[in-house]
Design an enzyme around this catalytic site. Sequence first.
Site: not given
Ligand code: NAD
Length: 513
Positions: A232, A266
Amino acid sequence: MTDISVTNPLSGQVLYQLAEPSPEELQQVRERARSAQERVAGLSLNQRANAVIRLQHVIHAQKEQILDRIVSETGKSRFDALSSEIFGCLDACEHLARIAPTALADQQAHTPLVLMGKKSRIWFEPLGTVLVIAPWNYPFYQILVPALSAFLAGNAVLLKPSELTPLKGLIEDLLKAADFPEHALQLVYGGKATGQALVEARPELIFFTGSVASGKKIMATAAQNLTPVVLELGGKDPMLVFEDVNLERTVNGALWGALTTAGQSCTSVERLYVHQSLYKRCVELLKSKMEKLRAVSQTGEPAEIGNMTAPFQLETIEAQLAEAVAEGAQILCGGQRTKDSMYFPPTLVVDVHHGMKLMREETFGPVLAVMAFETEAEAIALANDSPYGLSASVWSADLARAERVARQLKVGNVSINNVMLTEANPALPFGGIKASGFGRYKGVWGLETFCNLKSVLIDSQNGKIEANWFPYTPERYRLFSQLTAALFSAQKSLLKTLLTGLKLESQAQKEKL
Ligand code: NAD
């Protein structure tokens, strides 16, 4: 490994430190999940649904304390937290717990004529341990709704919250108060390294919500073990406004869609395309209404616009705006962060084009960019000219046109004459296409995401030899060809199918190995 500081974006105060778990601790978590999973799978669907309903009641009873935690770690407005995180979660608990006992019960499937006498079934079995990795923008809803869906399907769940908004200890306390099955849901706190270690530990499914960049890394690691992933990811949602709308209501919808949770959704409206006949009036109204919105950090609550949660996101917004202005865009209100604060004011931008990052990349902040269009085809082309495909909205009094346009949008979700509304219905599956990811959660389809759909064909114990078993003989080949023609040729016939089937049956019984 250094500890992670969790900070209040409203006060700047460090709330607590987070230590990354050791490999031994992660191993223990996985072992607890494995044994909890057997117990969860042993519960009936109604028992699992009842656990979710108990949790729903606890969340409701403790909503003010939960809101205190959400607001202190995200900096969002309390109203946003109440409506999206608490209400959304309670609503999803209610719906998913209600549908799960029926949606995940054994089902019968059609059995074709040639398999007469047999029974076809589908069993919805758990996968094992599901890993849910969550972002910081909806730290309560975004982690609990997929985790509870996975639990309803009989899985044990590991929940890895964002290191920016871990809400440490909160969900454990709620689960305990709800007498939730022990270790069915386990929180694992830490940063990317912990997320990576959990991904490498071969859960049976990874449900990831976050950025495109992290989604790609997780998918690449998961590919090594063929671990299935649901992604997502981000969005760049368009809103299309035709000339026959009620402008007042539409502008109010655009403002909420762009600015709720300070645009850190998002599915925030980031691109507003308005029919040229309305464009000037629409922009004036947007500006005058946007200027009236109040900052939580300056006016207290209730106020509309919360702070930004992630410091790095402020830099993304500033970089996109600077590039857009250098390319000729005009900022009509907002545009600059408040000094020494995580507050970014609502920002309205015009004179933009699709060559700008502001129109191509996710902004994830309180910024709305507006463009005019002339024709329906142009509006559709502009909306689809994006690497993302999460959601969109179409606004027109002509519902036939709105539906025609909505069908042509390359997105996973679309609202007509409203905004961000598909997420408000937990009966609808949610997810994206293109760079917004794949897979769905919520609704019946979302529960299936967390299941092994086991197909079962049941025959009775008898001496009968099937017509397609060995030995292969010229006569059976001829009869099988005849049966194929009777079933599928342009001259197909039920009578011929039955007669040929009977001949083939008796031939098979004669020609045993
Ligand atoms: P992010 O990708 O930086 O981090 C999300 C999660 O992933 C965190 O818990 C982080 O610790 C973990 N993570 C990061 N790199 C990782 C890796 N290599 N391996 C495993 N875990 C890892 O995202 P963010 O900045 O926390 O969130 C914002 C993003 O989320 C935006 O792009 C937003 O659009 C998206 N988002 C999407 C939805 C949806 O339903 N499509 C909903 C909410 C947010």
